[in-house]
Structures are given as C-alpha cells and as structure tokens.
Design an enzyme around this catalytic site. Sequence first.
Site, PDB file in Angstrom:
ATOM      1  CD1 TRP A 149      -1.141 -70.848  -1.774  1.00  8.07           C
ATOM      2  CD2 TRP A 149      -1.474 -68.721  -1.179  1.00  8.07           C
ATOM      3  NE1 TRP A 149      -2.230 -70.814  -0.940  1.00  8.07           N
ATOM      4  CE2 TRP A 149      -2.444 -69.522  -0.560  1.00  8.07           C
ATOM      5  CE3 TRP A 149      -1.480 -67.352  -0.946  1.00  8.07           C
ATOM      6  CZ2 TRP A 149      -3.417 -69.004   0.282  1.00  8.07           C
ATOM      7  CZ3 TRP A 149      -2.446 -66.839  -0.108  1.00  8.07           C
ATOM      8  CH2 TRP A 149      -3.399 -67.651   0.496  1.00  8.07           C
ATOM      9  CG  ASN A 150      -4.852 -70.351  -5.106  1.00  3.69           C
ATOM     10  OD1 ASN A 150      -4.360 -69.246  -5.290  1.00  3.69           O
ATOM     11  ND2 ASN A 150      -6.048 -70.660  -5.525  1.00  3.69           N
ATOM     12  CE  LYS A 173       4.812 -60.768  -7.603  1.00  6.02           C
ATOM     13  NZ  LYS A 173       4.906 -61.874  -6.622  1.00  6.02           N
ATOM     14  N   GLY A 225      -5.435 -62.675  -7.809  1.00  2.00           N
ATOM     15  CA  GLY A 225      -5.102 -62.470  -6.405  1.00  2.00           C
ATOM     16  C   GLY A 225      -6.287 -61.840  -5.691  1.00  2.00           C
ATOM     17  N   GLY A 226      -6.001 -61.131  -4.607  1.00  2.00           N
ATOM     18  CA  GLY A 226      -7.081 -60.572  -3.792  1.00  2.00           C
ATOM     19  C   GLY A 226      -7.510 -59.186  -4.265  1.00  2.00           C
ATOM     20  CD  GLU A 247     -10.257 -64.165 -14.016  1.00  2.00           C
ATOM     21  OE1 GLU A 247     -11.130 -64.482 -13.186  1.00  2.00           O
ATOM     22  OE2 GLU A 247     -10.520 -63.952 -15.205  1.00  2.00           O
ATOM     23  CG  LEU A 248      -9.900 -59.455  -8.481  1.00  2.85           C
ATOM     24  CD1 LEU A 248     -10.409 -58.066  -8.151  1.00  2.85           C
ATOM     25  CD2 LEU A 248      -8.382 -59.490  -8.465  1.00  2.85           C
ATOM     26  CB  CYS A 281     -10.705 -67.949  -6.796  1.00  2.00           C
ATOM     27  SG  CYS A 281     -10.615 -68.937  -8.295  1.00  2.00           S
ATOM     28  CD  GLU A 379     -11.465 -65.063  -1.402  1.00  2.00           C
ATOM     29  OE1 GLU A 379     -10.740 -64.059  -1.396  1.00  2.00           O
ATOM     30  OE2 GLU A 379     -11.525 -65.844  -2.368  1.00  2.00           O
TER      31      GLU A 379
HETATM   32  P1  NAD Z   1      -2.559 -61.388  -3.051  1.00  2.00           P
HETATM   33  O1  NAD Z   1      -3.408 -60.416  -3.773  1.00  2.00           O
HETATM   34  O2  NAD Z   1      -2.058 -61.056  -1.704  1.00  2.00           O
HETATM   35  O3  NAD Z   1      -1.240 -61.738  -3.906  1.00  2.00           O
HETATM   36  C1  NAD Z   1      -1.310 -62.156  -5.231  1.00  2.00           C
HETATM   37  C2  NAD Z   1      -0.026 -61.771  -5.941  1.00  2.00           C
HETATM   38  O4  NAD Z   1       0.085 -60.350  -5.998  1.00  2.00           O
HETATM   39  C3  NAD Z   1       1.255 -62.278  -5.292  1.00  2.00           C
HETATM   40  O5  NAD Z   1       2.123 -62.737  -6.301  1.00  2.00           O
HETATM   41  C4  NAD Z   1       1.811 -61.028  -4.610  1.00  2.00           C
HETATM   42  O6  NAD Z   1       3.206 -61.045  -4.479  1.00  2.00           O
HETATM   43  C5  NAD Z   1       1.386 -59.959  -5.593  1.00  2.00           C
HETATM   44  N1  NAD Z   1       1.278 -58.609  -5.012  1.00  2.00           N
HETATM   45  C6  NAD Z   1       1.050 -58.267  -3.736  1.00  2.00           C
HETATM   46  N2  NAD Z   1       0.984 -56.912  -3.612  1.00  2.00           N
HETATM   47  C7  NAD Z   1       1.185 -56.409  -4.848  1.00  2.00           C
HETATM   48  C8  NAD Z   1       1.200 -55.084  -5.379  1.00  2.00           C
HETATM   49  N3  NAD Z   1       1.016 -53.997  -4.606  1.00  2.00           N
HETATM   50  N4  NAD Z   1       1.396 -54.918  -6.699  1.00  2.00           N
HETATM   51  C9  NAD Z   1       1.549 -55.984  -7.509  1.00  2.00           C
HETATM   52  N5  NAD Z   1       1.553 -57.274  -7.066  1.00  2.00           N
HETATM   53  C10 NAD Z   1       1.365 -57.475  -5.741  1.00  2.00           C
HETATM   54  O7  NAD Z   1      -3.391 -62.716  -3.082  1.00  2.00           O
HETATM   55  P2  NAD Z   1      -3.086 -64.040  -2.287  1.00  2.00           P
HETATM   56  O8  NAD Z   1      -3.451 -63.772  -0.884  1.00  2.00           O
HETATM   57  O9  NAD Z   1      -1.723 -64.539  -2.634  1.00  2.00           O
HETATM   58  O10 NAD Z   1      -4.132 -65.044  -2.982  1.00  2.00           O
HETATM   59  C11 NAD Z   1      -5.416 -65.200  -2.545  1.00  2.00           C
HETATM   60  C12 NAD Z   1      -6.396 -64.422  -3.368  1.00  2.00           C
HETATM   61  O11 NAD Z   1      -6.319 -64.821  -4.759  1.00  2.00           O
HETATM   62  C13 NAD Z   1      -7.823 -64.701  -2.947  1.00  2.00           C
HETATM   63  O12 NAD Z   1      -8.564 -63.525  -2.882  1.00  2.00           O
HETATM   64  C14 NAD Z   1      -8.334 -65.607  -4.072  1.00  2.00           C
HETATM   65  O13 NAD Z   1      -9.716 -65.635  -4.196  1.00  2.00           O
HETATM   66  C15 NAD Z   1      -7.646 -65.056  -5.254  1.00  2.00           C
HETATM   67  N6  NAD Z   1      -7.666 -66.022  -6.369  1.00  2.00           N
HETATM   68  C16 NAD Z   1      -8.461 -65.767  -7.454  1.00  2.00           C
HETATM   69  C17 NAD Z   1      -8.533 -66.688  -8.499  1.00  2.00           C
HETATM   70  C18 NAD Z   1      -9.387 -66.425  -9.718  1.00  2.00           C
HETATM   71  O14 NAD Z   1      -9.132 -67.029 -10.764  1.00  2.00           O
HETATM   72  N7  NAD Z   1     -10.400 -65.577  -9.666  1.00  2.00           N
HETATM   73  C19 NAD Z   1      -7.792 -67.866  -8.435  1.00  2.00           C
HETATM   74  C20 NAD Z   1      -7.019 -68.098  -7.303  1.00  2.00           C
HETATM   75  C21 NAD Z   1      -6.953 -67.162  -6.283  1.00  2.00           C
END
Ligand code: NAD
Length: 487
Positions: A149-150, A173, A225-226, A247-248, A281, A379
Amino acid sequence: MERFQHYIDGAFEDGAGGFDSLDPATGTPWARMPDASAADVDRAVRAAHRAFHDPEWAGLTASARGKLLLRLADLVAEAAPRLAELETRDTGKIIRETSAQIAYVAEYYRYYAGLADKIEGAHLPIDKPDMEVWLRREPIGVVAAIVPWNSQLFLSAVKLGPALAAGCTVVLKASEDGPAPLLAFAQLVHQTGFPPGVVNVLTGGPEAGKSLTTHPLAAHIAFTGGPETARHIVRASAENLARTSLELGGKSPFIVFEDADLDSAANAQVAGIFAATGQSCVAGSRLLVQNGIKDEMLARLKAKAEAVRIGAPGDMATEVGPLCSLRQRARIDDIVAASVAVGARLVTGGQSPEGEGFYYPPTILDCSAVPDAPCVTQELFGPVLSVVGFDTEEDALRIANGTPYGLASGVFTRDLTRAHRMIRGIRAGVVWVNTYRAVSPIAPFGGHGLSGHGREGGLAAALDYTTVKTVWLRTSDAPIPDPFVMR
Ligand code: NAD
C-alpha cells in the site's frame, strides 16, 4: 462515494466483486473499489500475453517504446496533484510527501524512456572459424507486478518503467489497501496510447495475488511487500517457474558515531524513521548510537519527535499522518507493549491516541538493556525508533548485521577511513554515509537475505526483464561433412 474500475485489455470495467476503501484519517468508507476474481486476473494475463506477441507492440522499435514511456512520464507529471490527492486520501500518506514523491515518479518513467533503445545485445569473439555468434536481449514476457500500500505509484514505476522499456507487457495488482492512485494511473496509461493489453491494472487481496503469481503465462513476478508473502510467492512459483524479483522489508541500522555532525544526524534520523509515518521499507528503525553521545542524541530526538505536527494527511502543514489501516496500528501497539514488557524504556510516544483515524505517535524506545526486544528484531512498519548503544566500531557492525534483513543502512561519522570500513562491513543493499533515504532512478536499489533479491532502478533493472538469446550463424558455404564418414 467515488467509484474506481479495473483496466483490462484496454477497457475500464467493474470487477467481479467490490469493497469499500476506508479513509485512514477518519476510518470511514470513501470509495468503492473493484475486487478482481480469478477470472478477471486470468483475462488480464491472457490479454497481456496476446499483446506481448502482437505486432502492434512486439513490432515497435525500442525508440518507439521509449517515446510512449516519455508521453506517460509527461502525463504523470501533469496529473501529479490529482494522483497525490488520491494517494493521500486512500492511504493516509501526507500530502507533502505524496506531492513530492509523485512529481519524482515521472522522472523514473523519463529515465526508462531514455533507456529503451540502449538495452544492447553483444557480439562474441567466438573460438571457432567461420562462425558469427551474438546475443540478442529479448523481453522476458508477461510481468506480474504486485505492490504493497505504501508509495504504490512509486513502487509500480520502478517495475513498469524497466519492464516496458525492455518490451514486456504487465499485469499490475494494486494493494487492496489504498488502490485508488494506481486505478487512476490506469487512465494515464490509456491516454498514452499503449496498445490494449500492454498494461493492465487491477486490485484485490491475497487471492487475486495468488491467481496472478501462479498463472502459467506469467514469466516474471516483480513483487514488493513482506517476507511472509514473498515465501508464498516463491513456493507458488514452483508451478510456473516464473522468475522473481523481491523487494521486501528491512530493519535498517542508522549508525551514529561520537564524531558525527549531531544536528544533521538527528534531522536525518527523524526523517528516516517518522517520514511516511514509518511505513517505509528503508525506515531507519534501529538507531545504533555510540555510548558517549547516546544521552544527548536521545534528548535531541525526543524534543524533535514531540514537536512533530501530527494531523490531517491532506493538510500541507502536517508532518506525520495516520497509518494506512487499523490492522497495522494494532500490530504496532502489540509489538511496542511486548517490548516494554521485556524491559525496553519508553522515551516518548508508545500509545494509540483516542479519537477517529488510525493515528500512532512518533515513538522512541531505548533498548540498550534489551537488544533482543521484539521492537529491535521485527519490522514494525510504523513510526517507532528502537535505540541501542554501542562502544566500538566492531560492536556497531555486529549489531548492524545482526538481523536476517539487509536492505538499507546509514552511517554518520566525520572520519573518512572509518566510513570506508563501515561501508565494507555493513551487509545491506544500500549504504548512505552522512545522508539518508536518497533515491534516484539512476541508482539500483534492493537487498539481501529477508530483504529479498533483484535490483530496481538503473540499467540492471531493465536487463532483469530480458532474456538472452544466443545466435550461432555459420558463415562458410562449404557443405557440412557427413558426420558418419571417418576423416
Ligand atoms: P504484503 O506482503 O502483505 O502485501 C503486499 C502485496 O502482496 C499486496 O498487494 C497483497 O495483496 C499481495 N499479496 C498478499 N498475499 C499474497 C499472496 N499469497 N500471493 C500474491 N500476492 C499476495 O505487504 P504489506 O503489508 O502490504 O506491505 C508492507 C511490506 O512491504 C513491508 O514488509 C515493507 O518493508 C515492504 N516494502 C518493501 C519495499 C522495498 O522496496 N523493499 C518498499 C515498500 C514496502
């Protein structure tokens, strides 16, 4: 209530289902979002696959692709105020930040527009006579791009820019939390004139994500994402054997030595952890400070944290806004409480306020006595700074590298040789020295370990969306001898 639509195969449409998006400043619904079903995702991926092979896109020269990206960059720059307003409304990220960040997103598309016709193959000085051998750089195929989301416009630009420059097609997505800016961005894609199916934008939660990443026609999964979601994706990629770039998260160390310029270090630390309400992140979420200046640094940070203007995200004067969701705030509350319970000392903040919205105050915890407290090791993705004192350079490096993450890091010192030792010793994808949180389309970005793999930004990212085809061409007209005749 505003209504948003998916963008699939060049047309805007309602999803199979729908959900209400909440305004994080008030906690009330403000817009109706489409929710992609497995069938919606399938149609989008098939459209992207068809477009990938269609001469309307596949037959374009690289320079023509660059021109389309340039037009998209101009449209993003023009629409930046509206996109910023939408991102602020739907995610709670403050308008000061969304305005500046989205104006800069246009630069990412400009950079990759310029790079499109510079993705070169190579000619090999092969060790055989009468043979020409060269490498063609070809686009990998359909890219499944998934963002959290961010900073959704930013995190998608670092995927779409290089993927489209390379000649791929994309299904993007948006996060189910705050998808408005990306669904609005789809209108700019449409205005740009990309052939139908080249870029598709939809939203939905984990189920839509799973349908996308396991699709047999997805060739590359570009995920931000995470780590837990990344594990699901990597396991699922055993089905289609798609490439992944991940990118986590991070638990980035911000290291301050006694000889540092403390004014700069304190300002950079405050921006490094409280910007975007800590939902970044690269948040400098662990302050490692040399013990001789620890008390002074803590006093400065406490004063700055308590002076931060918390308020409505749409107000230009606001410095820290709400978190994106209630779920996110509850998680932060729990980790802070658990850390205090094991002996972390609360310096400031640490309590969800009464009243509407998903606010959480800038919080500082001194964890020197409990360096394994949950707030130091996990985190939080919120405005929470965990502080640990250290004595020597070796201690600083040991603590800095003592997590499974390796995304970003910062070092503040005036000692040049020490700075070099720290740069060498820190295990992270980015080291900022006497600065923090600077980014550019020209500079690759990414991490190690639980922070993922692959790089976004720079030429390396565009190459990541290509595959190498090795071509062997025999230049002799002499007949190929019968292989079964002994010579
Ligand atoms: P998240 O992993 O919960 O969700 C990210 C995305 O993945 C969402 O669009 C979600 O709908 C989708 N998703 C969820 N489950 C899935 C699955 N099983 N298969 C495929 N897609 C799925 O992350 P979040 O909580 O929305 O975001 C926060 C995380 O993102 C933090 O860990 C943060 O550090 C990371 N982040 C990393 C960077 C980077 O560039 N390294 C930048 C921003 C955020």
